[in-house]
Design a protein around this motif. Structure first.
Motif, mmCIF file in Angstrom:
data_model
loop_
_atom_site.group_PDB
_atom_site.id
_atom_site.type_symbol
_atom_site.label_atom_id
_atom_site.label_comp_id
_atom_site.label_asym_id
_atom_site.label_seq_id
_atom_site.Cartn_x
_atom_site.Cartn_y
_atom_site.Cartn_z
ATOM 1 N N SER A 156 -11.410 5.895 7.641
ATOM 2 C CA SER A 156 -11.098 4.445 8.475
ATOM 3 C C SER A 156 -11.741 4.325 9.810
ATOM 4 C CB SER A 156 -9.646 4.472 8.825
ATOM 5 O OG SER A 156 -9.264 5.627 9.453
ATOM 6 N N ILE B 102 -6.811 7.783 6.539
ATOM 7 C CA ILE B 102 -6.311 7.378 7.731
ATOM 8 C C ILE B 102 -5.927 8.601 8.459
ATOM 9 C CG2 ILE B 102 -5.484 5.095 6.833
ATOM 10 C CD1 ILE B 102 -2.731 6.478 6.540
ATOM 11 N N LYS C 86 0.858 -1.112 0.059
ATOM 12 C CA LYS C 86 0.106 0.149 -0.117
ATOM 13 C C LYS C 86 0.944 1.045 -0.011
ATOM 14 C CE LYS C 86 -3.841 -2.349 2.435
ATOM 15 N NZ LYS C 86 -4.559 -2.311 3.881
ATOM 16 N N ILE D 152 -4.261 9.243 2.842
ATOM 17 C CA ILE D 152 -5.051 8.468 2.270
ATOM 18 C C ILE D 152 -4.154 7.278 1.811
ATOM 19 C CG2 ILE D 152 -5.163 9.328 -0.223
ATOM 20 C CD1 ILE D 152 -8.121 8.066 -0.079
ATOM 21 N N GLU D 153 -4.745 6.073 2.191
ATOM 22 C CA GLU D 153 -3.957 4.725 2.050
ATOM 23 C C GLU D 153 -4.497 3.934 1.014
ATOM 24 O OE1 GLU D 153 -2.410 1.786 5.171
ATOM 25 O OE2 GLU D 153 -4.404 1.214 4.581
ATOM 26 N N GLY E 34 -12.590 8.152 -1.572
ATOM 27 C CA GLY E 34 -11.770 7.882 -0.270
ATOM 28 C C GLY E 34 -13.067 7.551 0.646
ATOM 29 N N TYR E 35 -12.683 6.640 1.582
ATOM 30 C CA TYR E 35 -13.799 6.450 2.734
ATOM 31 C C TYR E 35 -12.567 6.713 3.956
ATOM 32 C CZ TYR E 35 -11.479 1.852 2.398
ATOM 33 O OH TYR E 35 -10.688 0.803 2.183
ATOM 34 N N LYS F 107 -9.508 3.845 -5.476
ATOM 35 C CA LYS F 107 -9.907 4.345 -4.089
ATOM 36 C C LYS F 107 -9.095 4.045 -3.080
ATOM 37 C CE LYS F 107 -12.472 0.052 -3.629
ATOM 38 N NZ LYS F 107 -13.770 -0.536 -3.458
ATOM 39 N N GLY F 108 -9.207 4.618 -1.789
ATOM 40 C CA GLY F 108 -8.395 4.325 -0.818
ATOM 41 C C GLY F 108 -9.094 4.857 0.569
ATOM 42 N N ARG F 109 -8.343 4.512 1.617
ATOM 43 C CA ARG F 109 -8.827 4.605 2.934
ATOM 44 C C ARG F 109 -8.089 5.676 3.720
ATOM 45 N NH1 ARG F 109 -7.683 1.517 8.135
ATOM 46 N NH2 ARG F 109 -5.765 1.063 7.069
#
Length: 231
Positions: free
Chosen positions: A190, A221, A159, A208-209, A187-188, A217-219
């Protein structure tokens, strides 16, 4: 550019070639699903070239040539790993692309990237059968034969951490994020951000991870504070 060619007539050479590729894919897929250690396929110039790529790229453990009744076969040993429940097979995915009646071609600039480079594309070119990476290095296109991807033993998901700007708030806790490299992704937040009741709003800078498996897309953090961004 991608070129799709439909063949109205019957081409015996290309038809048998494509059927050979389908046989490889079907045999390996069925053996993997049945948790078999080895699988046997007919030995031809085409199968040998494709199997060499599978072995070199680490998708199979070993290969040996076997003769039986004046016919030659390739015996493939599938890769496997161990967990607490014992030995289990690597999940190997193979997808046939070009078919006898629908040939798919691509130049080297438009060859697809499978899972951000975690998988491979096998092509037939004027210089022989090769992977997408080799075709890009040689700057040569060709017929896209198949896609191959899987999780190999010892392979960990890689990642990357990017910084970006929240440009839009979307339904279901999703956000549109513009990364510093100008790429736009979804993005969403965590679980840690949710538990800490940290609000994410348009205009906020975030970390963002992003996984190699899906770069769209990513998480989210971390929300970068103003003094963090100034530093």
């Amino acid at each position: 550019m991608l070129i799709i060619s439909k063949l109205g007539g019957t081409n015996n050479f290309s038809s048998s070639w494509q059927d050979t590729i389908a046989d490889i894919i079907t045999s390996i897929r069925n053996a993997d699903m049945d948790r078999k250690v080895t699988v046997r396929i007919a030995s031809t110039n085409i199968t040998e070239n494709i199997v060499k790529i599978l072995l070199r790229e680490g998708f199979i453990e070993n290969v040996r040539k076997h003769q039986e009744s004046n016919k030659y076969f390739l015996v493939l040993t599938l890769r496997h790993r161990r967990n607490r429940k014992g030995t289990y097979r690597t999940i190997l995915n193979l997808k046939r692309i070009s078919r006898p009646g629908l040939r798919i071609y691509s130049n080297y600039q438009r060859i697809p990237r499978i899972l951000g480079g975690m998988g491979i594309v096998i092509l037939s070119t004027s210089r022989g059968i090769m992977t997408d990476r080799e075709a890009r290095l040689e700057r040569i296109g060709g017929e896209i034969l198949c896609y191959i991807w899987g999780v190999l033993p010892g392979m960990k998901e890689q990642k990357w951490i990017h910084e970006g700007l929240i440009t839009e708030s979307l339904p279901n806790g999703m956000f549109r994020v513009r990364l510093d490299n100008e790429n736009m992704i979804l993005g969403y937040v965590s679980g840690k951000i949710r538990r800490s009741f940290i609000r994410i709003l348009p205009g906020d800078r975030v970390k963002i991870e992003v996984s190699r498996y899906d770069s769209t897309k990513g998480r989210i953090i971390y929300r970068i504070r103003n003094k963090d961004s100034n530093n």
